[in-house]
Design a protein around this motif. Structure first.
Motif, PDB file in Angstrom:
ATOM      1  N   TYR A  41       0.935  -1.232  -0.007  1.00 39.18           N
ATOM      2  CA  TYR A  41      -0.007   0.058   0.230  1.00 39.18           C
ATOM      3  C   TYR A  41       0.676   1.164   0.204  1.00 39.18           C
ATOM      4  O   TYR A  41       0.617   2.163  -0.911  1.00 39.18           O
ATOM      5  CB  TYR A  41      -0.886  -0.044   1.181  1.00 39.18           C
ATOM      6  CG  TYR A  41      -1.530   1.266   1.410  1.00 39.18           C
ATOM      7  CD1 TYR A  41      -2.567   1.879   0.629  1.00 39.18           C
ATOM      8  CD2 TYR A  41      -1.068   2.320   2.455  1.00 39.18           C
ATOM      9  CE1 TYR A  41      -3.204   2.977   0.913  1.00 39.18           C
ATOM     10  CE2 TYR A  41      -1.812   3.524   2.705  1.00 39.18           C
ATOM     11  CZ  TYR A  41      -2.729   3.775   1.861  1.00 39.18           C
ATOM     12  OH  TYR A  41      -3.361   5.014   2.043  1.00 39.18           O
ATOM     13  N   VAL A  42       1.875   1.269   0.922  1.00 42.08           N
ATOM     14  CA  VAL A  42       2.872   2.414   0.780  1.00 42.08           C
ATOM     15  C   VAL A  42       3.518   2.799  -0.386  1.00 42.08           C
ATOM     16  O   VAL A  42       3.518   3.812  -0.744  1.00 42.08           O
ATOM     17  CB  VAL A  42       3.960   2.354   2.121  1.00 42.08           C
ATOM     18  CG1 VAL A  42       5.023   3.328   1.885  1.00 42.08           C
ATOM     19  CG2 VAL A  42       3.194   2.204   3.488  1.00 42.08           C
ATOM     20  N   THR A  43       3.631   1.824  -1.040  1.00 40.36           N
ATOM     21  CA  THR A  43       4.408   1.791  -2.529  1.00 40.36           C
ATOM     22  C   THR A  43       3.619   2.662  -3.552  1.00 40.36           C
ATOM     23  O   THR A  43       3.714   3.512  -4.365  1.00 40.36           O
ATOM     24  CB  THR A  43       4.792   0.551  -3.235  1.00 40.36           C
ATOM     25  OG1 THR A  43       5.575  -0.040  -2.400  1.00 40.36           O
ATOM     26  CG2 THR A  43       5.369   0.510  -4.573  1.00 40.36           C
ATOM     27  N   GLY A  44       2.021   1.979  -3.500  1.00 39.87           N
ATOM     28  CA  GLY A  44       0.922   2.831  -4.184  1.00 39.87           C
ATOM     29  C   GLY A  44       0.661   4.109  -3.563  1.00 39.87           C
ATOM     30  O   GLY A  44       0.395   5.062  -4.597  1.00 39.87           O
ATOM     31  N   ALA A  47       4.044   6.327  -5.095  1.00 46.29           N
ATOM     32  CA  ALA A  47       3.716   6.319  -6.383  1.00 46.29           C
ATOM     33  C   ALA A  47       2.632   7.662  -6.798  1.00 46.29           C
ATOM     34  O   ALA A  47       3.038   8.334  -8.217  1.00 46.29           O
ATOM     35  CB  ALA A  47       3.304   5.154  -7.083  1.00 46.29           C
ATOM     36  N   ALA A  48       1.621   7.860  -6.020  1.00 45.79           N
ATOM     37  CA  ALA A  48       0.762   8.742  -6.545  1.00 45.79           C
ATOM     38  C   ALA A  48       1.149  10.321  -5.875  1.00 45.79           C
ATOM     39  O   ALA A  48       1.056  11.226  -6.459  1.00 45.79           O
ATOM     40  CB  ALA A  48      -0.526   8.278  -5.743  1.00 45.79           C
ATOM     41  N   ALA A  97      -3.484   9.706  -1.810  1.00 49.51           N
ATOM     42  CA  ALA A  97      -3.552   9.318  -3.218  1.00 49.51           C
ATOM     43  C   ALA A  97      -2.990   8.240  -3.225  1.00 49.51           C
ATOM     44  O   ALA A  97      -1.817   7.842  -2.485  1.00 49.51           O
ATOM     45  CB  ALA A  97      -2.900  10.614  -4.074  1.00 49.51           C
ATOM     46  N   TYR A  98      -3.289   7.232  -4.159  1.00 50.20           N
ATOM     47  CA  TYR A  98      -2.881   5.936  -4.140  1.00 50.20           C
ATOM     48  C   TYR A  98      -3.014   5.383  -5.616  1.00 50.20           C
ATOM     49  O   TYR A  98      -4.232   5.533  -6.091  1.00 50.20           O
ATOM     50  CB  TYR A  98      -3.543   5.051  -3.059  1.00 50.20           C
ATOM     51  CG  TYR A  98      -3.709   3.625  -3.210  1.00 50.20           C
ATOM     52  CD1 TYR A  98      -2.368   2.988  -2.843  1.00 50.20           C
ATOM     53  CD2 TYR A  98      -4.571   2.805  -4.079  1.00 50.20           C
ATOM     54  CE1 TYR A  98      -2.345   1.563  -3.054  1.00 50.20           C
ATOM     55  CE2 TYR A  98      -4.432   1.401  -4.035  1.00 50.20           C
ATOM     56  CZ  TYR A  98      -3.208   0.817  -3.742  1.00 50.20           C
ATOM     57  OH  TYR A  98      -3.090  -0.379  -4.110  1.00 50.20           O
ATOM     58  N   VAL A  99      -2.046   4.533  -6.089  1.00 50.59           N
ATOM     59  CA  VAL A  99      -2.156   4.047  -7.412  1.00 50.59           C
ATOM     60  C   VAL A  99      -2.411   2.487  -6.994  1.00 50.59           C
ATOM     61  O   VAL A  99      -1.736   1.811  -6.561  1.00 50.59           O
ATOM     62  CB  VAL A  99      -0.664   4.392  -8.065  1.00 50.59           C
ATOM     63  CG1 VAL A  99      -0.766   3.458  -9.507  1.00 50.59           C
ATOM     64  CG2 VAL A  99      -0.719   5.827  -8.387  1.00 50.59           C
ATOM     65  N   SER A 114       9.471   0.800 -15.312  1.00 50.17           N
ATOM     66  CA  SER A 114       9.725  -0.220 -14.228  1.00 50.17           C
ATOM     67  C   SER A 114      11.157   0.328 -13.347  1.00 50.17           C
ATOM     68  O   SER A 114      11.204  -0.098 -12.261  1.00 50.17           O
ATOM     69  CB  SER A 114      10.384  -1.680 -14.902  1.00 50.17           C
ATOM     70  OG  SER A 114      11.308  -1.406 -15.823  1.00 50.17           O
ATOM     71  N   ALA A 115      11.886   0.858 -14.142  1.00 45.80           N
ATOM     72  CA  ALA A 115      12.839   1.576 -13.192  1.00 45.80           C
ATOM     73  C   ALA A 115      12.586   2.426 -12.087  1.00 45.80           C
ATOM     74  O   ALA A 115      12.962   2.500 -10.870  1.00 45.80           O
ATOM     75  CB  ALA A 115      13.863   2.416 -13.828  1.00 45.80           C
ATOM     76  N   ALA A 116      11.408   3.433 -12.578  1.00 45.44           N
ATOM     77  CA  ALA A 116      11.047   4.304 -11.523  1.00 45.44           C
ATOM     78  C   ALA A 116      10.130   3.428 -10.352  1.00 45.44           C
ATOM     79  O   ALA A 116      10.287   3.749  -9.080  1.00 45.44           O
ATOM     80  CB  ALA A 116       9.928   4.844 -12.143  1.00 45.44           C
TER      81      ALA A 116
END
Length: 327
Positions: A41-44, A47-48, A97-99, A114-116
């Motif tokens: 979730y934190v990654t998403g 990302a946003a 916000a969340y992706v 993918s690198a990002a």
């Protein structure tokens, strides 16, 4: 408030297979609920919420703030602002916000980013389980895009005074933030209408000549000799934002003006040209907590995530999610 004793950016990491709390996110576009482990979730969220080309230490600071924000809700059982049962949080800026996982997989992993995505996951991994606490409890880790030079005390934008959300200097944004200054143009009638001020009561103070403001602290614009100012600052916040302002004889808070006129911040100056008023804002957001562009500026200077977070959140400590949940 004195700074807490320095602590490492990432306390000893738990085992990779340590159980994580699950987060259920209401996806506003589809109306579905997505449930996933905390670290995913934190990654998403980052990302946003933060550009992937930001410095790694800024991304790590954002990861800790995002993790702290959601854990505070989980621990408190707080589901405020969630429109359906079964979710802990929404994917909007009302919370964070969340992706979604599908979007990350399809548009990032397979879409040339993918690198990002790998960089974001590294930021999450290197801060795994780390949260900020104050007196043993997860903090309200508010953040925003950029300040105009200072952050705000919480009570100067919201109602409550929060001991770790104090005004601090944030000089990094000015040179690196896109659209640091944005100017809006209104006719006098339009401005008054948006603010709900009657033009009948202000006819003697509507400007007829060009007047120019210099700095936000000293602005008070008169239309012509003998008339009352159309706009007059009454008080400023600790963070150098407008606290109260009189417009057309009606008193507003800086926040009210920002929201009614849809301005980027409560730090603004203005100039009057005939019947046109130009308002220039500095920074973007409510200015309480961590400035994201400020965090990136600090990281560019070599500051660590810990140093960034301790600057923007006064007197906080760092703890592990697993330790807190055991309590």
């Amino acid at each position: 408030m004195p700074e807490a004793t320095a602590q490492p950016a990432a306390p000893e990491l738990p085992a990779a297979d340590a159980p994580q709390p699950e987060v259920s996110v209401y996806l506003s576009r589809s109306g579905q609920i997505e449930s996933l482990p905390l670290e995913d979730y934190v990654t998403g969220v980052i990302a946003a919420e933060m550009p992937a080309d930001f410095e790694l230490e800024a991304l790590k600071a954002q990861a800790v703030a995002a993790r702290t924000f959601i854990l505070r809700r989980l621990v408190a059982g707080d589901v405020s602002g969630v429109p359906v049962p079964g979710a802990n949080v929404t994917d909007t800026i009302s919370h964070q916000a969340y992706v979604s996982k599908d979007t990350l997989e399809q548009q990032w992993e397979r879409g040339g980013k993918s690198a990002a995505l790998a960089k974001l996951r590294r930021a999450v991994k290197e801060t795994r389980g780390v949260i900020m606490t104050y007196k043993g409890k997860p903090i309200t880790a508010s953040f925003f895009a950029s300040s105009g030079g200072y952050t705000e005390n919480s009570e100067d934008y919201w109602s409550a005074a929060v001991p770790y959300l104090r005004s601090v200097a944030s000089p990094w944004e000015k040179e690196i933030t896109p659209n640091f200054k944005v100017t809006y143009t209104f006719s006098t009638a339009e401005l008054l209408s948006k603010l709900g001020v009657s033009t009948a009561s202000t006819k003697d103070s509507i400007p007829v000549s060009v007047e120019s403001s210099e700095r936000v602290k000293t602005q008070s614009l008169s239309a012509s000799s003998g008339s009352s100012p159309l706009l007059k600052i009454l008080s400023m916040t600790t963070g150098h934002h407008i606290k109260e302002i009189s417009i057309g004889g009606v008193i507003f808070t800086g926040r009210e003006v920002r929201e009614k006129l849809q301005l980027r911040s409560t730090q603004f100056t203005w100039s009057i040209h005939g019947t046109q008023i130009e308002i220039t804002t500095y920074g973007n957001g409510h200015s309480v907590g961590m400035s994201q562009w400020g965090a990136n500026g600090m990281a560019r200077e070599g500051k660590t995530a810990t140093q960034i977070l301790k600057h923007y959140y006064s007197g906080v400590s760092f703890n592990q999610v697993s330790t807190l949940l055991k309590k």
